[in-house]
Design an enzyme around this catalytic site. Structure first.
Site, PDB file in Angstrom:
ATOM      1  N   GLY A  69     -45.382 -78.075  37.221  1.00 57.75           N
ATOM      2  CA  GLY A  69     -45.006 -77.685  38.573  1.00 57.75           C
ATOM      3  C   GLY A  69     -43.924 -76.625  38.561  1.00 57.75           C
ATOM      4  O   GLY A  69     -42.981 -76.651  39.355  1.00 57.75           O
ATOM      5  N   TYR A 112     -44.336 -92.651  47.438  1.00 60.37           N
ATOM      6  CA  TYR A 112     -43.455 -91.783  46.651  1.00 60.37           C
ATOM      7  C   TYR A 112     -42.402 -92.607  45.912  1.00 60.37           C
ATOM      8  O   TYR A 112     -42.135 -92.390  44.722  1.00 60.37           O
ATOM      9  CB  TYR A 112     -42.798 -90.765  47.586  1.00 60.37           C
ATOM     10  CG  TYR A 112     -42.082 -89.627  46.908  1.00 60.37           C
ATOM     11  CD1 TYR A 112     -42.791 -88.666  46.194  1.00 60.37           C
ATOM     12  CD2 TYR A 112     -40.697 -89.487  46.998  1.00 60.37           C
ATOM     13  CE1 TYR A 112     -42.138 -87.603  45.581  1.00 60.37           C
ATOM     14  CE2 TYR A 112     -40.036 -88.433  46.396  1.00 60.37           C
ATOM     15  CZ  TYR A 112     -40.764 -87.489  45.688  1.00 60.37           C
ATOM     16  OH  TYR A 112     -40.113 -86.440  45.088  1.00 60.37           O
ATOM     17  N   SER A 113     -41.806 -93.582  46.611  1.00 65.69           N
ATOM     18  CA  SER A 113     -40.820 -94.458  45.977  1.00 65.69           C
ATOM     19  C   SER A 113     -41.440 -95.224  44.826  1.00 65.69           C
ATOM     20  O   SER A 113     -40.819 -95.406  43.767  1.00 65.69           O
ATOM     21  CB  SER A 113     -40.233 -95.425  47.004  1.00 65.69           C
ATOM     22  OG  SER A 113     -39.478 -94.752  47.984  1.00 65.69           O
TER      23      SER A 113
END
Length: 242
Positions: free
Chosen positions: A8, A153-154
């Site tokens: 990324g 996400y967590s």
């Protein structure tokens, strides 16, 4: 040459990390999935910083695609190895759990957790043989504290934190360190949709962080100076959560 792979790496924190590692003498392998023009700009900045690099497009969540890209790189660089990997690729698909669609759950976990395995596992053997390696995983305040609307996400970042601590113990004897960096609110494309004015009132430092500040920490962890730091999760969040 010392090679560092930044997943990324085409923009945001990934770009800043690429430039910081370039300043420290690493030759940078810039991974991206689809943003070729932005990746080219990162490469230009890496060269401007006094080093060199190359582009290596692949989807970290796709095991076959990742393996093929890394094998091709190895074939084109006989005798060389990737000494540092920064697992930075990730996405947000925020929603309350009750409304979260299966694809929004799985895509976030695939990129973060499968991506970590797909990229790191093939590179480990050379690090162990050469007795030097730096694995740095980009996690999040969300993975430490948990944030509403970010259960997926967590979960992904919390899992990566646990993997960091476990892998660090497996490879420490061979001078391979594994650490995680947990940014809070940092100016980037990932936070562009947030209400900065209201959020920064909750941050003791009174501001969002800059990607370059995160990158400086990553560069330190990638250096020889950090050889006795491993299995750690280092927060960089302006005092928001410690």
């Amino acid at each position: 040459m010392k090679y560092a792979l930044v997943t990324g790496g085409s923009r945001g924190i990934g770009r800043a990390v690429s430039v910081a590692l370039a300043r420290d003498g690493y030759t940078i392998i810039i991974n991206y999935r689809s943003r070729s023009e932005e990746a080219e700009e990162t490469l230009r900045l890496v060269r401007e910083a006094g080093s060199d690099g190359e582009l290596l497009p692949f989807d970290v969540a796709n095991r076959e695609q990742t393996a093929a890209a890394l094998e091709k790189w190895a074939a084109e660089h006989p005798g060389e190895y990737i000494a540092c990997v920064v697992n930075n690729a990730g996405i947000r698909k925020d929603n309350l759990m009750v409304f979260m669609q299966p694809e929004d759950w799985s895509s976030v976990l695939h990129i973060t957790l499968d991506g970590f395995y797909n990229v790191t596992q093939p590179l480990l053997q050379n690090m162990l043989v050469k007795k030097f390696g730096r694995i740095i995983n980009m996690v999040s305040l969300s993975g430490l504290k948990g944030l509403p609307g970010q259960t997926n996400y967590s979960c992904s970042k919390g899992g990566l934190i646990a993997a960091t601590k476990a892998l660090a113990q497996e490879v420490a004897r061979k001078n391979v360190t594994v650490n995680a960096v947990a940014p809070g609110f940092i100016h980037s494309d990932m936070t562009a949709d947030l209400d900065e004015a209201s959020i920064k009132k909750t941050i003791p430092a009174g501001r969002f962080g800059d990607a370059s500040e995160v990158a400086d920490l990553v560069a330190f962890l990638a250096s020889e100076r950090a050889s006795y730091i491993t299995g750690e999760v280092i927060s960089i969040n302006g005092g928001l959560y410690t």
